[in-house]
Design a protein around this motif. Sequence first.
Motif, short mmCIF file in Angstrom:
data_model
loop_
_atom_site.label_atom_id
_atom_site.label_comp_id
_atom_site.label_asym_id
_atom_site.label_seq_id
_atom_site.Cartn_x
_atom_site.Cartn_y
_atom_site.Cartn_z
N LEU A 1 0.91 -1.24 -0.04
CA LEU A 1 0.01 -0.07 0.01
C LEU A 1 0.79 1.37 -0.08
CD1 LEU A 1 -2.86 -0.79 2.55
CD2 LEU A 1 -2.76 -1.32 -0.27
N SER A 2 1.99 1.24 0.80
CA SER A 2 2.85 2.20 0.70
C SER A 2 3.53 2.73 -0.41
CB SER A 2 4.00 2.29 1.88
OG SER A 2 3.34 2.05 3.04
N ILE A 3 3.72 1.70 -1.21
CA ILE A 3 4.70 1.83 -2.56
C ILE A 3 3.41 2.34 -3.58
CG2 ILE A 3 5.16 0.45 -4.64
CD1 ILE A 3 6.66 -1.53 -2.71
N MET A 4 2.40 1.93 -3.50
CA MET A 4 1.20 2.69 -4.44
C MET A 4 0.88 3.97 -4.05
SD MET A 4 -1.19 -0.63 -4.64
CE MET A 4 -2.62 0.28 -5.49
N SER A 5 0.74 4.50 -2.55
CA SER A 5 0.41 5.83 -2.39
C SER A 5 1.63 6.68 -2.33
CB SER A 5 -0.19 5.79 -0.91
OG SER A 5 0.96 5.27 0.06
N GLY A 6 2.87 6.06 -2.19
CA GLY A 6 4.16 6.78 -2.42
C GLY A 6 4.28 7.33 -4.07
N TYR A 7 3.62 6.29 -4.69
CA TYR A 7 3.92 6.51 -6.10
C TYR A 7 3.01 7.67 -6.67
CZ TYR A 7 3.23 5.30 -11.30
OH TYR A 7 3.01 5.04 -12.70
N ALA A 8 1.69 7.68 -5.98
CA ALA A 8 1.13 8.74 -6.30
C ALA A 8 1.43 9.96 -6.02
CB ALA A 8 -0.47 8.49 -5.93
N PHE A 9 1.88 10.12 -4.86
CA PHE A 9 2.33 11.46 -4.07
C PHE A 9 3.69 11.80 -4.68
CE2 PHE A 9 -0.20 10.77 -0.32
CZ PHE A 9 -0.91 11.69 -0.08
N GLY A 10 4.52 10.91 -5.07
CA GLY A 10 5.88 11.26 -5.60
C GLY A 10 5.84 11.57 -7.02
N THR A 11 5.02 11.22 -8.03
CA THR A 11 5.16 11.07 -9.24
C THR A 11 3.85 11.99 -10.08
OG1 THR A 11 4.21 9.04 -9.96
CG2 THR A 11 6.54 8.94 -9.41
N MET A 12 2.95 12.24 -9.27
CA MET A 12 1.74 12.71 -9.90
C MET A 12 1.20 14.17 -9.32
SD MET A 12 -0.64 9.23 -10.23
CE MET A 12 0.26 7.66 -10.77
N ARG A 13 0.49 14.63 -9.95
CA ARG A 13 -0.22 15.95 -9.59
C ARG A 13 -1.88 15.83 -9.40
NH1 ARG A 13 2.31 19.57 -12.69
NH2 ARG A 13 0.27 20.77 -13.06
N PHE A 14 -2.34 16.15 -8.21
CA PHE A 14 -3.81 15.99 -8.34
C PHE A 14 -4.45 17.19 -7.19
CE2 PHE A 14 -1.69 12.60 -5.88
CZ PHE A 14 -2.14 12.66 -4.72
N ARG A 15 -5.53 17.30 -7.16
CA ARG A 15 -6.18 18.22 -6.25
C ARG A 15 -6.05 17.61 -4.88
NH1 ARG A 15 -11.08 21.59 -8.57
NH2 ARG A 15 -11.17 21.88 -6.09
N GLY A 16 -5.89 18.50 -3.81
CA GLY A 16 -6.12 18.18 -2.63
C GLY A 16 -4.65 17.51 -2.29
N GLN A 17 -3.81 17.43 -2.99
CA GLN A 17 -2.58 16.73 -2.87
C GLN A 17 -2.19 17.09 -1.36
OE1 GLN A 17 0.24 16.69 -5.84
NE2 GLN A 17 1.28 15.03 -5.33
N SER A 18 -1.68 18.37 -1.35
CA SER A 18 -0.90 18.77 -0.08
C SER A 18 -1.88 18.35 1.18
CB SER A 18 -0.83 20.18 0.00
OG SER A 18 -0.11 20.58 -1.36
N VAL A 19 -3.02 18.70 1.23
CA VAL A 19 -3.80 18.38 2.59
C VAL A 19 -3.72 16.69 2.76
CG1 VAL A 19 -6.22 18.36 3.27
CG2 VAL A 19 -5.33 20.20 1.94
N LEU A 20 -3.94 15.91 1.85
CA LEU A 20 -3.89 14.59 2.07
C LEU A 20 -2.49 14.15 2.55
CD1 LEU A 20 -5.74 13.23 -1.31
CD2 LEU A 20 -6.30 12.66 1.14
#
Lengths: 293, 275
Positions: free
Chosen positions: B86-105
């Motif tokens: 799960l950490s690999i998947m969520s780290g991938y989203a935070f580390g390589t993509m941009r999306f709304r609400g990113q900082s808050v999440l």
Amino acid sequence: MIGRPPGEPRRVAYLFLLPAFLVYAAFLLYPIGRAVHLSLYDWDGLSLGRWVGLANYAAIVADERLRAAFGHALVLMAFYALAPLAIGLTLAAILNHAKVRGLGFFRTVVFLPQVVAMVVVAVAWRRVYAPDGTLNDLLGAVGLDSLTRGWLGDYTFALPAVGVVGTWFETGLVTVLLLAGMSRIPTELYEAARLDGAGALREFFAVTLPSVRGEIAVALTLTVIAALRTFDLVYITTRGGPGDSTSVPSYEVYHRAFGLGQVGSAAAIGVTLTVAIFAISFVINRFADRGVS
Amino acid sequence: MISRSERLANYVILTAFAAFALFPILTILLAALGPDDSAGPARQGFSVAGLHMGNFAAAWEIGRFGTYLRSSLAVSLFVVVVSVVLSIMSGYAFGTMRFRGQSVLFYLFLLGIMMPSEAIAVPLYFDLRTLGMIDTFWSVALPQVALSVAFGTFWMRAYFRASSRAIVEAARIDGASVWRILWQVLVPPARPAIVTLTVLVFMWTWNEFLIPLIMVTDESLRTAPLGLAFFQGQYTSGFTLLAAGSVIVATPVVIFYLFLQRHFIRGLLQGAVRE
């Protein structure tokens, strides 16, 4: 700070986040919200709770036993954070200059306490402190029989005895952390200090200490938090005793929720502990960022 | 240049400190390998070169450590595998993509890194009791997955942010899916970071005491540290078997540590602020 992440806007990100976030929200975010909620009630865990507002928080200041528990946490901070920092700075400064062999072995050994389960550590130290234990044997061997006692059953010595265990298992971490920081200091800085005629002490305060400010901040953050959270150790060695001379906040959380049936009070202590941890981390790291870098 | 006397002094200081670090651990080891000091009939099992190995067999049997180790192993395996994936998947989203609400999440996840388990265990106990989940494998494992995922997300995000953008772009132009880019392009070179995360989560889970203490009364679900605490409370005839039990509980993590100590030390030094 969070800079602009690389990559392009992608909605698929939410799908990748979802599984982690679901577990995290259900088992961490929701419970902390519930803790705040429960802390506003007087509840024994069974019957209907009674709304008491902030009374459980007021009790942390007013209640003698709770005040004592937070006071003990402060005493433990000296043992968990300040003593390891002093010893660690000395050791690391010596090691950083010395070209000793076996540094890798030394690092492995001093770091070992971090790895062993706290419960095992507590069992070991109970043995050391027992009336017929290792410490008293050592004292007897050097003719100090008059000093022997049951260390963990002694009103005066129980808390320092718990503190020394903290010093023991944090010092290795702090030393290794500071060593890593000191090994990155450019030698030119030391040479410049030498040319200015600085002695070893001046050199330490003018060059070494300012260079490892960041590492000191991390070390203090980790050790102060550990001092606030000594549940396993206290549970195994003293159960907060004798009297309440070694009760600490994290033990009080457990004791009140499952021993005394004061769930609201336990939740309030848990929330206070969390706030304290966040505040301390914030303050220490603010201090580290200030001053000359 | 260092004078010889100075070097000698350094070795003396080092040795003294290493002795201090090892002293309680040796206390346990020596007691575990010594003759049984319990008051009952002497149960001298087999011994090798004067080391009483029989103590471990006796502790295993009397302290029921077989059950506890099985339980610990199941919980640790589950928590490690699930939280690392799960950490690999969520780290991938935070580390390589941009999306709304990113900082808050992301800040929400950061909260969990410093969250003490004392604060969440009490409300969790009462809510899980309502759901009838107390005394189950899930009540021990899932809270620890949540705690580990907070740190793991932070850890993997830092790694993926620093990873090469060009490779990802090239793979994307080649038509690789987002899913394939993660597992076939990014994960293989991330192996050291993933190993470090794995050993840290394994150590935290194996050594965790408060969560199993609160969530479990059923003996078959007791983890090893919990079993040791109970054994200490019940077994009062001598210290030998307690010491042997302690060695049994500590050994799995210590073996890991001796093999992978670089990963342990690196992980803990890089600001692992969840202790």
